[in-house]
Scaffold this motif. Sequence first.
Motif, PDB file in Angstrom:
ATOM      1  N   ALA A 248     -11.571   3.356  -3.022  1.00 51.06           N
ATOM      2  CA  ALA A 248     -12.317   2.098  -3.094  1.00 51.06           C
ATOM      3  C   ALA A 248     -11.959   1.247  -4.311  1.00 51.06           C
ATOM      4  CB  ALA A 248     -13.819   2.380  -3.079  1.00 51.06           C
ATOM      5  N   ASP A 249     -11.652   1.864  -5.447  1.00 54.77           N
ATOM      6  CA  ASP A 249     -11.354   1.113  -6.669  1.00 54.77           C
ATOM      7  C   ASP A 249      -9.857   0.947  -6.889  1.00 54.77           C
ATOM      8  OD1 ASP A 249     -14.063   1.116  -7.004  1.00 54.77           O
ATOM      9  OD2 ASP A 249     -14.092   2.332  -8.818  1.00 54.77           O
ATOM     10  N   ARG A 250      -9.101   0.944  -5.824  1.00 55.11           N
ATOM     11  CA  ARG A 250      -7.639   0.876  -5.889  1.00 55.11           C
ATOM     12  C   ARG A 250      -7.156  -0.406  -6.549  1.00 55.11           C
ATOM     13  NH1 ARG A 250      -9.527  -0.975  -1.194  1.00 55.11           N
ATOM     14  NH2 ARG A 250      -8.791  -3.016  -0.514  1.00 55.11           N
ATOM     15  N   GLN A 251      -5.883  -0.397  -6.961  1.00 55.99           N
ATOM     16  CA  GLN A 251      -5.219  -1.634  -7.336  1.00 55.99           C
ATOM     17  C   GLN A 251      -4.954  -2.445  -6.067  1.00 55.99           C
ATOM     18  OE1 GLN A 251      -3.879   1.315  -7.170  1.00 55.99           O
ATOM     19  NE2 GLN A 251      -1.713   1.280  -6.635  1.00 55.99           N
ATOM     20  N   THR A 252      -4.733  -3.721  -6.204  1.00 59.40           N
ATOM     21  CA  THR A 252      -4.550  -4.576  -5.027  1.00 59.40           C
ATOM     22  C   THR A 252      -3.080  -4.788  -4.663  1.00 59.40           C
ATOM     23  OG1 THR A 252      -4.605  -6.582  -6.387  1.00 59.40           O
ATOM     24  CG2 THR A 252      -6.707  -5.791  -5.514  1.00 59.40           C
ATOM     25  N   VAL A 253      -2.170  -4.471  -5.578  1.00 60.74           N
ATOM     26  CA  VAL A 253      -0.728  -4.608  -5.339  1.00 60.74           C
ATOM     27  C   VAL A 253      -0.047  -3.370  -5.895  1.00 60.74           C
ATOM     28  CG1 VAL A 253       1.356  -5.942  -5.853  1.00 60.74           C
ATOM     29  CG2 VAL A 253      -0.807  -7.126  -5.452  1.00 60.74           C
ATOM     30  N   GLY A 254       0.985  -2.876  -5.213  1.00 61.19           N
ATOM     31  CA  GLY A 254       1.707  -1.711  -5.710  1.00 61.19           C
ATOM     32  C   GLY A 254       3.164  -1.741  -5.319  1.00 61.19           C
ATOM     33  N   GLY A 255       3.983  -1.050  -6.124  1.00 63.49           N
ATOM     34  CA  GLY A 255       5.420  -1.038  -5.872  1.00 63.49           C
ATOM     35  C   GLY A 255       5.959   0.282  -5.377  1.00 63.49           C
ATOM     36  N   TYR A 256       5.104   1.333  -5.327  1.00 69.42           N
ATOM     37  CA  TYR A 256       5.559   2.616  -4.790  1.00 69.42           C
ATOM     38  C   TYR A 256       5.683   2.522  -3.270  1.00 69.42           C
ATOM     39  CZ  TYR A 256       4.205   4.680  -9.311  1.00 69.42           C
ATOM     40  OH  TYR A 256       4.083   4.984 -10.642  1.00 69.42           O
ATOM     41  N   PRO A 257       6.618   3.252  -2.662  1.00 64.83           N
ATOM     42  CA  PRO A 257       6.711   3.251  -1.201  1.00 64.83           C
ATOM     43  C   PRO A 257       5.443   3.840  -0.572  1.00 64.83           C
ATOM     44  CG  PRO A 257       8.129   4.938  -2.151  1.00 64.83           C
ATOM     45  CD  PRO A 257       7.645   4.104  -3.284  1.00 64.83           C
ATOM     46  N   VAL A 258       5.087   3.332   0.597  1.00 68.14           N
ATOM     47  CA  VAL A 258       3.882   3.761   1.308  1.00 68.14           C
ATOM     48  C   VAL A 258       4.293   4.591   2.522  1.00 68.14           C
ATOM     49  CG1 VAL A 258       1.867   2.995   2.605  1.00 68.14           C
ATOM     50  CG2 VAL A 258       2.521   1.808   0.507  1.00 68.14           C
ATOM     51  N   LEU A 259       3.762   5.807   2.575  1.00 67.21           N
ATOM     52  CA  LEU A 259       4.071   6.740   3.652  1.00 67.21           C
ATOM     53  C   LEU A 259       3.287   6.430   4.916  1.00 67.21           C
ATOM     54  CD1 LEU A 259       5.236   9.529   4.634  1.00 67.21           C
ATOM     55  CD2 LEU A 259       3.229  10.564   3.576  1.00 67.21           C
ATOM     56  N   GLY A 260       2.016   6.085   4.754  1.00 66.40           N
ATOM     57  CA  GLY A 260       1.141   5.829   5.892  1.00 66.40           C
ATOM     58  C   GLY A 260      -0.227   5.425   5.395  1.00 66.40           C
ATOM     59  N   TYR A 261      -1.202   5.442   6.326  1.00 64.35           N
ATOM     60  CA  TYR A 261      -2.545   4.967   6.013  1.00 64.35           C
ATOM     61  C   TYR A 261      -3.573   5.943   6.587  1.00 64.35           C
ATOM     62  CZ  TYR A 261       0.189   0.781   5.183  1.00 64.35           C
ATOM     63  OH  TYR A 261       1.138  -0.083   4.718  1.00 64.35           O
TER      64      TYR A 261
END
Length: 302
Positions: A248-261
């Motif tokens: 819930a308190d995540r950052q809103t932008v990121g540069g790491y690759p995303v595996l899934g959701y």
Amino acid sequence: MSRFRVLRPGPLSLLQDGGRHGWQHLGVSPAGPLDPHAAAWANRLLGNRRGAALLEIALGGLQLECLDDGWLALCGADVPIRLDGVPRPNWSRFAVRAGQRLELGFARSGQRVYLAVPGGFRGEPVLGSLACQAREGLGGLHGDGSPLREGDLLAGGLGDFPGAASVPWPFVPDYRASRPLRVVPAVGQEEVLQGFVARSWRLSPQSDRMGARLSGEALRLPPCEWSQGMVRGAIQVPPDGQPIILQADRQTVGGYPVLGYLHPLDCGRLAQCPAHAELRFVATDLETVQQEWRAFLRFFAC
């Protein structure tokens, strides 16, 4: 009005509501309850809207003095609940009287319990929300992202109910049960996801409201060439190969690759897992997740 004085705040008790929406373009995360299922039921028992402000109590240990007659509801982690020393059931609503003391013991299973009052707790919104976000110093009872403190005064509305009530047992989760968490693969990551779900992972004690960190055999993904917007449940893979599931308190932008959701409802199940818990995952499809999430929103009249 029903009022409560905080006698003992517990390890981490936060005021949360439906979240701080419409500000992610400025880097402000929505916050809100980590377990939307338990929070929604606590509000439903009192006739509140799903996003009404309530307390998220990590691990238990809270003690309140009731200053007025009123009602409250508790749902979530299995914690001992006593009102003037008399046990009260979890996943239920019940009446309280002025002068009584509510005491929560520490969790036997699960990690977070939600306490709601009729109409929701009152406070001064920050950017349209009471949601407490410590990292950004926003929301909460004092408006600065701080957790509850001894001596704080909480205020809520009054309700008129025919009597106590409980959540039907099929909707009460067993937080001790081990079931795979469902993941939708990111575009182009289907093959890597097969390796992710084929092994088990451990929940790191370094996890928090920002993200759940996993430990296990490292994954290898090609680096991203650009940053991208982040949503809750996104599974990032940093250079060390140990995935992070954003919460819930995540950052809103990121540069790491995303595996899934991660499935939105499974984000809540993950938030109820203790440190070092063994986790397993299973792939699912976007259409199934959308259908189940819409059914959840319809059930809670959102």
